[in-house]
Design an enzyme around this catalytic site. Structure first.
Site, short mmCIF file in Angstrom:
data_model
loop_
_atom_site.label_atom_id
_atom_site.label_comp_id
_atom_site.label_asym_id
_atom_site.label_seq_id
_atom_site.Cartn_x
_atom_site.Cartn_y
_atom_site.Cartn_z
N GLY A 1 0.83 -1.20 0.00
CA GLY A 1 0.00 0.00 0.00
C GLY A 1 0.86 1.24 0.00
O GLY A 1 2.06 1.19 0.22
N GLY B 1 0.54 5.82 0.58
CA GLY B 1 -0.26 6.95 1.02
C GLY B 1 0.49 8.23 0.86
O GLY B 1 1.60 8.28 0.31
N VAL C 1 3.57 1.34 2.60
CA VAL C 1 3.40 0.26 3.57
C VAL C 1 3.95 -1.01 2.93
O VAL C 1 3.60 -1.36 1.79
CB VAL C 1 1.93 0.07 3.95
CG1 VAL C 1 1.79 -1.02 5.01
CG2 VAL C 1 1.34 1.38 4.47
N LYS D 1 5.43 0.72 7.86
CA LYS D 1 5.08 1.95 7.16
C LYS D 1 6.33 2.83 7.10
O LYS D 1 6.90 3.19 8.13
CB LYS D 1 3.95 2.68 7.88
CG LYS D 1 3.48 3.93 7.16
CD LYS D 1 2.25 4.51 7.85
CE LYS D 1 1.74 5.74 7.11
NZ LYS D 1 0.52 6.31 7.75
N ASP E 1 -10.43 10.78 10.99
CA ASP E 1 -10.65 10.22 9.65
C ASP E 1 -11.33 8.85 9.75
O ASP E 1 -10.90 7.89 9.10
CB ASP E 1 -9.33 10.11 8.90
CG ASP E 1 -9.53 10.02 7.39
OD1 ASP E 1 -10.59 10.43 6.91
OD2 ASP E 1 -8.62 9.54 6.69
#
Length: 622
Positions: A17, A19, A24, A39, A137
């Site tokens: 992943g 961001g 990640v 991360k 969030d």
């Protein structure tokens, strides 16, 4: 970075992943021999980004709940000559609720299933809020449903510490800077993101539950449109999107209370929300096997970041989910609670984690429910066995009551947004929307109509010249409504700035009035300077009050109402100027008519905008 080893311990094997703050990775902890999620933040040129990343480690590391990702390690390393920071969390198998929702379409989760998930989300939020932390969030992409059926909240990297006594409480986001996902942001997060408390997360939770129950967020739109709807619109009933489904009527008051515009109208704590969910009776049929089936239906196995949902923000994949601190059976990634003595009878899957795992969560602050030991007369447990168990499963919150409780009162209805002359200004208060654009066009049309009619009636100009003047008046009316709405907007401008603008506006208006008097009467005086000051002060005060009345009367957004009020004020100035110049009603004689035009045109345009808005809304399904 594949194959790199961080700090001589964490070998990066596969990206899962990415961001806004980094990537990640699936990694191997070579010291312990376990799989973890790491991360990595590589671009740390700005101190703010590095500080925010380090703060994420401190924030997450302080939390201890089986429904919140737990931090294993944090550090700094050199990779290919580049300085990186990293967080290490447990890599857990499952999918976020956004991916679960998409995988089931066109079917939707049952209300009982959603209630089971929501109670566990409340358990995690209560732990974070008790530590003075707001997530900021909450959305489907940041809630993981593990293969064992446990719900975990991900990505506390944008959390803001509320405790002013903590050294970690420094606000690194900057005043007025919004963090979050627009579809799930609370009104106060849009207006004043630097001043939030736990009730902002509860509003986002209401948006999340609305999404899970109906398949769509309560408010939709592109860009700033959805932000404007959060500020002023009332969500449609759940049954409008999903008619005829049992359980929605019981949840309607609670969802409406969570989506209240005013934080004071929402439940005070996540524990209160969990108690109301349990008392609704909707989740009584949500067995553990049903929850596990939901997780099992997500065929893809991986970290939470592996299958982002459509509403995921760039940083939604903040890593995989950690090992819960609750007691577990053999050392496997599947958490098994020890607080439950009677597992759920799930013939298809013998995993005892099917029972709600929130029973081992301690809470210091609980709702006003009795804490007496649960007797045989308690309400049915969340996982109904074939016979009454001797030791009912422990809930994350105290059972509702030892006797049949009275129905939970419906939350107070959401109070509408107000415009006040002296209210505190915040950023993003004047957000544009579709209705604001429509109000601008109506303002121009109103000015063009009034100017054209008066010019045609009071001057010898032909129709062609009148038409040209009307077109110019339309453009001028649109521009002036926008300008004056910006100048006198109590949400977007502080009171002192509006006051200084009022004084500054006196001079061009006074000069214009003096010129008209000279042309009409052949002489000039200084009387128009104080009159112009009064007109500007009226726009700043009466104009705001009129806009507030339009909001209440026609249920239109604040920005649109202010545009229509300022359009009426502009039209009043036009009428006053033409009547003073071309009729015997000089000066003060034209003033009452100008004031009447101000109010009447604002009301007429507001009614037109409200009718157009109702006509554009799709009819509810039969």
């Amino acid at each position: 970075m594949r194959g790199e080893t961080l700090d001589g311990r964490y070998r990066l094997t596969e990206p899962i992943g990415s961001g806004g703050m980094g990537q990640v990775w699936r990694a191997e902890d070579e010291r312990i021999g376990r799989e973890v999620a790491v991360k990595v933040l590589s671009r740390i040129d700005e101190d703010t980004s590095a500080s925010r990343f380090a703060r994420e480690a401190r924030v997450v590391g302080r939390l201890s709940s089986p429904h919140i990702v737990t931090l294993h390690d944090f550090g700094e390393a050199q990779v290919a000559g580049e300085r990186v920071l990293y967080l290490v969390m447990e890599h857990l198998k499952g999918r976020d609720l956004g991916a679960v929702l998409e995988s089931r379409r066109p079917e939707l989760p049952s209300p009982a299933e959603v209630v089971g998930w929501a109670v566990e989300i409340c358990a995690g939020l209560e732990t974070a809020h008790g530590a003075g932390i707001v997530h900021r969030d909450i959305k489907p992409a940041n809630v993981l449903l593990t293969e064992s059926g446990t719900v975990k909240i991900l990505d506390f990297g944008i959390a803001r510490l509320l405790s002013v006594t903590s050294s970690a409480a420094a606000d690194l986001t900057g005043t007025g800077f919004m963090i979050g996902t627009p579809l799930y942001m609370s009104p106060e997060q849009i207006r004043a993101p630097e001043v939030l408390d736990s009730r902002s997360d509860l509003y986002s939770l209401g948006c999340l539950l609305h999404t899970l129950l109906t398949g769509r967020p309560p408010f939709t739109g592109a860009g700033t449109t959805v932000l404007a709807r959060h500020l002023s619109d009332v969500p449609e009933p759940l049954s409008t999107h999903r008619p005829g489904v049992a359980g929605l009527a019981e949840l309607e008051p609670l969802i409406g209370g969570l989506l209240a515009k005013d934080p004071d109208d929402r439940p005070a704590h996540a524990a209160d929300v969990a108690r109301l969910l349990l008392e609704s009776g909707v989740g009584d049929s949500a067995s553990g096997s049903g929850r596990r089936g939901a997780a099992g239906s997500s065929a893809g196995v991986g970290a939470a970041a592996a299958a982002p949902s459509p509403d995921a923000s760039p940083d939604a994949s903040s890593g995989s989910v950690p090992e819960p601190p609750a007691p577990m059976s053999p050392p496997t990634p599947t958490p098994t609670p020890t607080a439950v003595s009677t597992p759920a009878p799930a013939p298809a899957a013998p995993d005892p984690a099917a029972v709600t795992v929130t029973g081992s969560v301690p809470y210091a602050r609980l709702p006003e429910a009795p804490t007496a030991p649960v007797a045989a007369a308690t309400p049915p447990p969340a996982t109904p066995p074939p016979a009454a168990p001797t030791t009912p499963p422990a809930a994350p919150f105290p059972p509702p009551f030892a006797t049949a409780p009275a129905p939970a009162p419906a939350p107070a209805p959401a109070r509408r947004q107000r415009l006040r002359i002296t209210q505190r200004a915040v950023r993003n208060g004047g957000t544009a929307s579709t209705r604001s654009v429509a109000a601008t066009w109506l303002a121009g049309a109103g000015t063009a109509l009034i100017t054209g009619v008066l010019v045609f009636a009071l001057t010898p100009l032909d129709l062609g010249a009148v038409a040209l003047i009307a077109v110019g008046s339309c453009l001028a009316g649109m521009g002036s409504a926008q300008v004056f709405a910006d100048i006198f907007n109590p949400v977007g401008q502080p009171f002192g700035k509006r006051l200084s603008s009022t004084v500054a506006l006196m001079f061009p208006l006074g000069i214009g009035g003096t010129a008209i008097q000279q042309a009409a009467e052949g002489h000039t005086s200084l009387v128009f300077l104080p009159l112009s000051l009064c007109a500007s002060a009226a726009a700043m005060t009466l104009g705001v009050l009129l806009a507030d009345g339009l909001m209440a009367l026609f249920r239109i957004p604040a920005r649109a109402a202010l545009l229509l009020s300022m359009s009426g004020w502009t039209n009043g100035l036009v009428v006053w100027a033409l009547l003073t110049y071309r009729t015997p009603l000089h000066g003060m004689g034209a003033l009452p008519i100008a004031c009447a035009v101000w109010g009447l045109t604002a009301l007429a345009l507001g009614r037109l905008l409200a009718r157009a808005d109702r006509g554009s809304r799709p009819a509810p399904p039969a």
